[in-house]
Write a protein that holds these residues in place. Sequence first.
Motif, short mmCIF file in Angstrom:
data_model
loop_
_atom_site.label_atom_id
_atom_site.label_comp_id
_atom_site.label_asym_id
_atom_site.label_seq_id
_atom_site.Cartn_x
_atom_site.Cartn_y
_atom_site.Cartn_z
N LEU A 92 0.83 -1.21 0.00
CA LEU A 92 0.00 0.00 0.00
C LEU A 92 0.86 1.25 0.00
CD1 LEU A 92 -2.81 -1.08 2.50
CD2 LEU A 92 -2.94 -0.93 0.00
N GLY A 93 2.00 1.20 0.66
CA GLY A 93 2.90 2.35 0.63
C GLY A 93 3.50 2.58 -0.73
N ALA A 94 3.98 1.52 -1.38
CA ALA A 94 4.63 1.66 -2.68
C ALA A 94 3.63 2.03 -3.77
CB ALA A 94 5.34 0.36 -3.04
N ARG A 95 2.47 1.41 -3.76
CA ARG A 95 1.52 1.57 -4.85
C ARG A 95 0.68 2.84 -4.71
NH1 ARG A 95 -0.30 -1.76 -8.79
NH2 ARG A 95 -2.45 -1.56 -9.52
N TYR A 96 0.33 3.20 -3.47
CA TYR A 96 -0.59 4.32 -3.27
C TYR A 96 -0.01 5.43 -2.41
CZ TYR A 96 -3.87 0.82 -4.99
OH TYR A 96 -4.50 -0.14 -5.75
N GLY A 97 1.21 5.27 -1.91
CA GLY A 97 1.80 6.29 -1.05
C GLY A 97 1.16 6.37 0.32
N MET A 98 0.59 5.28 0.80
CA MET A 98 -0.14 5.29 2.06
C MET A 98 0.83 5.17 3.23
SD MET A 98 -3.55 3.04 2.89
CE MET A 98 -4.82 3.74 3.96
N ALA A 99 0.68 6.02 4.22
CA ALA A 99 1.53 5.98 5.41
C ALA A 99 1.35 4.66 6.14
CB ALA A 99 1.19 7.15 6.34
N PRO A 100 2.42 4.10 6.69
CA PRO A 100 2.32 2.77 7.31
C PRO A 100 1.25 2.66 8.39
CG PRO A 100 4.61 3.34 6.99
CD PRO A 100 3.83 4.56 6.63
N HIS A 101 1.13 3.68 9.27
CA HIS A 101 0.15 3.56 10.35
C HIS A 101 -1.27 3.63 9.80
CE1 HIS A 101 0.19 7.93 9.97
NE2 HIS A 101 -0.89 7.99 10.75
N LEU A 102 -1.46 4.35 8.70
CA LEU A 102 -2.79 4.41 8.09
C LEU A 102 -3.09 3.14 7.29
CD1 LEU A 102 -2.77 8.15 6.96
CD2 LEU A 102 -3.84 7.13 8.99
N TYR B 204 -1.96 0.21 8.11
CA TYR B 204 -2.24 -0.77 9.17
C TYR B 204 -3.69 -0.63 9.64
CZ TYR B 204 -0.64 -3.60 13.23
OH TYR B 204 -0.43 -4.58 14.17
N ALA B 205 -4.14 0.61 9.81
CA ALA B 205 -5.52 0.85 10.21
C ALA B 205 -6.50 0.37 9.14
CB ALA B 205 -5.73 2.33 10.51
N TYR B 206 -6.18 0.70 7.88
CA TYR B 206 -7.06 0.27 6.78
C TYR B 206 -7.16 -1.25 6.72
CZ TYR B 206 -8.40 -1.22 2.15
OH TYR B 206 -9.02 -1.90 1.12
N LEU B 207 -6.05 -1.93 6.83
CA LEU B 207 -6.05 -3.39 6.75
C LEU B 207 -6.89 -4.00 7.86
CD1 LEU B 207 -2.27 -3.93 5.94
CD2 LEU B 207 -4.18 -4.28 4.36
N SER B 208 -6.83 -3.40 9.05
CA SER B 208 -7.60 -3.91 10.18
C SER B 208 -9.09 -3.72 9.98
CB SER B 208 -7.14 -3.21 11.46
OG SER B 208 -7.69 -3.83 12.60
N ALA B 209 -9.46 -2.61 9.34
CA ALA B 209 -10.87 -2.28 9.19
C ALA B 209 -11.51 -2.89 7.95
CB ALA B 209 -11.04 -0.75 9.14
N ALA B 210 -10.71 -3.14 6.90
CA ALA B 210 -11.34 -3.38 5.60
C ALA B 210 -10.81 -4.58 4.82
CB ALA B 210 -11.19 -2.12 4.74
N THR B 211 -9.82 -5.29 5.35
CA THR B 211 -9.19 -6.35 4.57
C THR B 211 -9.27 -7.69 5.29
OG1 THR B 211 -7.65 -4.83 3.49
CG2 THR B 211 -7.00 -7.13 3.57
N ASP B 212 -9.66 -8.71 4.54
CA ASP B 212 -9.66 -10.07 5.06
C ASP B 212 -8.29 -10.70 4.86
OD1 ASP B 212 -12.36 -10.13 5.83
OD2 ASP B 212 -13.00 -10.65 3.80
N PHE B 213 -7.78 -11.35 5.90
CA PHE B 213 -6.58 -12.16 5.80
C PHE B 213 -7.02 -13.62 5.88
CE2 PHE B 213 -4.95 -8.08 6.74
CZ PHE B 213 -3.66 -8.04 6.24
N GLU B 214 -6.69 -14.38 4.85
CA GLU B 214 -7.15 -15.76 4.75
C GLU B 214 -5.97 -16.72 4.80
OE1 GLU B 214 -10.99 -14.84 1.82
OE2 GLU B 214 -9.23 -15.83 1.01
N ILE B 215 -6.22 -17.90 5.34
CA ILE B 215 -5.20 -18.94 5.36
C ILE B 215 -5.21 -19.66 4.01
CG2 ILE B 215 -4.44 -21.09 6.45
CD1 ILE B 215 -5.84 -20.13 9.01
#
Length: 362
Positions: free
Chosen positions: A316-326, A328-339
């Motif tokens: 997300l940082g490389a592709r969209y310039g997103m700050a790491p802490h933001l 991290y917040a986005y991933l927690s709120a909006a992204t599924d992590f699957e096995i």
Amino acid sequence: MGDYQGTLQPGARVDDAVYLPADPDAVRWGRLPRRGDAPVLTVDPGTALTVDTVSHEGLLPDQGSDPRAFFGGHGVAREDVLEDAIGIAARGARTAEDGPHVVTGPIEVREARPGDLLAITLLDATPRVPYGVISNRHGRGALPGEMPAGPADVSVFTPISPDENGEWRGRLPIAEGGDRIVSFPLAPFLGIMGVATDTDEAAHSVPPGPHGGNIDIRHLTAGATLYIPVQVPGALAYVGDPHFAQGNGEVALTALEASLRARIRLDLLDASEAAREFGDLVTPLAADATHLMPTGLDADLDEAMRACVRQAIALLGARYGMAPHLAYAYLSAATDFEISQVVDLVTGVHARIRRADFEGVR
């Protein structure tokens, strides 16, 4: 996916100008290509080709090493047993220390260099036979010591057939010998897609790694792409471990393993374009029209999860310039992590980042 329309023996009904059969001279069994291996085919970047793949199920020693006898014992007609599977089993070019998988390749991609990304896109996947096998064997799976419940390995023969709407489905009995059936949809994909390792020794086919290999991400169906960091000149790509279907986790050890004819395209992103699009990929990145799927790989599932989160933040940082802490917040709120899977010695986790959430950001 291409629906099953009759058994696809080697060379039968091939439409692409470039075709790689899975004959014994074009495959390796249980090991992956490495630095210096001779390619069985050389193509330019952007080439689309047809590749036959063969499932290892029905070929292994504990199944008799004779697919004619193994599948014939389940009522499969002789003409519906693949000739390339018979030839591979007869040659027996595998030791007990090798993995089980039959791998087609390697394919040299002209101009590929370390630092580039090889993109393997599955354009289509067609069942070559109307059956597969789901196994719980070798004391592995998610419940070692509990399943199999007895001393014998379990290989569940699983036919496929269309339902009343023409959708092909896998079919399993509720109880052995019973007539009540559970059916489930097919979603064919290649469990193994990768590039050669920059090593003297040939890598075992079971554990995935930075080279890709036995990545077993069920979302890599037709239209999806796996981006893999090139390790050696020419990339030396390969595919294998065909599946008709898999659930996240692949808990029994295998999913519905069965031979596929795959149409793939091999594209190349040079190092600068790769860095701009995806940053520094430590492990392969899966992608389709709707999601970006960074991966984390480790023998410890907790560590695989942490690695996936780190790779997602970096992406997300490389592709969209997103700050790491933001990020991290986005991933927690909006992204599924699957096995992805827990059975390949090295476990896998993949994230599902929605492309639509970032429309207009770049």
